[in-house]
Design a protein around this motif. Structure first.
Motif, PDB file in Angstrom:
ATOM      1  N   ARG A  61       0.816  -1.219   0.000  1.00 18.72           N
ATOM      2  CA  ARG A  61       0.000   0.000   0.000  1.00 18.72           C
ATOM      3  C   ARG A  61       0.849   1.269   0.000  1.00 18.72           C
ATOM      4  N   ASP A 121       0.976   2.691  -3.475  1.00 19.25           N
ATOM      5  CA  ASP A 121      -0.257   2.977  -4.201  1.00 19.25           C
ATOM      6  C   ASP A 121      -0.299   4.442  -4.646  1.00 19.25           C
ATOM      7  N   THR A 133      -2.429   3.589   4.688  1.00 19.30           N
ATOM      8  CA  THR A 133      -1.995   2.202   4.851  1.00 19.30           C
ATOM      9  C   THR A 133      -2.968   1.414   5.733  1.00 19.30           C
ATOM     10  N   GLY A 143      -6.433   1.130   3.672  1.00 20.27           N
ATOM     11  CA  GLY A 143      -6.298   0.327   2.460  1.00 20.27           C
ATOM     12  C   GLY A 143      -7.014   0.922   1.263  1.00 20.27           C
ATOM     13  N   ARG A 152      -7.467   2.410  -2.150  1.00 19.45           N
ATOM     14  CA  ARG A 152      -6.599   2.349  -3.313  1.00 19.45           C
ATOM     15  C   ARG A 152      -7.220   3.100  -4.484  1.00 19.45           C
TER      16      ARG A 152
END
Length: 204
Positions: free
Chosen positions: A9, A12, A167, A170, A172
């Protein structure tokens, strides 16, 4: 506990693309116009290369079958380009900034390894991403001799808070799905090419 999903992550684009813009804006705010322009040029070029490689495969099946190469790893490139550049500006001392950039480069390599561990990319794709990303940060830091304005404590705290939130949650960015739609549209295909499909292959 599997730490690879958490590590991945950190690469990302939902985190690092805004961070790259933040670095650019910070340099402008500190009246480092030339350095801001250099960062924008280098990061923009690297991003364009990644996008072009992905569109070439998704739209037209252009890749390297022998290496299972379907496009440069964006996570690897982003982490290699942004993390060392960001870390170098955490300290006013040039030597400390260099050490921080080196440690951040190690984290970028871990992000690349996480893409392999999660079976998202092939080794060739990760190596290409790391080479492009670390080359970007090395070129920027080398050209500026790491004479960069250090972040103020409040700004640093904000960046760290956003990083931790990203992080943990999560969240994205849907960049892959977006590129698939763009590639299919540009190539006039109903569906984009998927890994294992190649231009001219009888199964396509």
């Amino acid at each position: 506990m599997n730490l690879w999903p958490l590590i991945t992550r950190l690469g990302d684009s939902s985190l690092l693309a805004p961070t790259a813009v933040f670095v650019f804006c910070w340099l402008l705010y500190r009246r480092e116009t030339a350095k801001a322009g250099l960062w924008a040029m280098l990061f923009g070029f690297s991003t364009a290369v990644v996008v072009a490689s992905k569109l070439a495969f998704m739209g037209w099946g252009i890749g390297i079958p022998n290496l299972n190469f379907t496009g440069i790893s964006g996570h690897s490139m982003m982490s290699g380009a942004v993390l060392p550049t960001l870390a170098a500006q955490l300290f006013s001392s040039r030597r400390a900034g260099l050490v921080a950039a080196g440690l951040a480069a190690v984290i970028a390599v871990l992000v690349g390894l996480s893409r392999l561990a999660l079976n998202v990319h092939s080794p060739a794709e990760v190596c290409a991403g790391l080479a492009l990303g670390l080359g970007t940060s090395a070129a920027f830091l080398g050209a500026t001799r790491i004479h960069l304005p250090a972040f103020r404590p409040a700004l640093l705290a904000l960046v760290l808070a956003v990083s931790m939130a990203q992080t943990v949650t999560g969240v994205r960015a849907p960049t892959h799905q977006l590129l698939e739609r763009i590639a299919a549209h540009l190539a006039d295909r109903d569906q984009p090419y998927q890994r294992g499909q190649w231009a001219g292959h009888p199964d396509v």
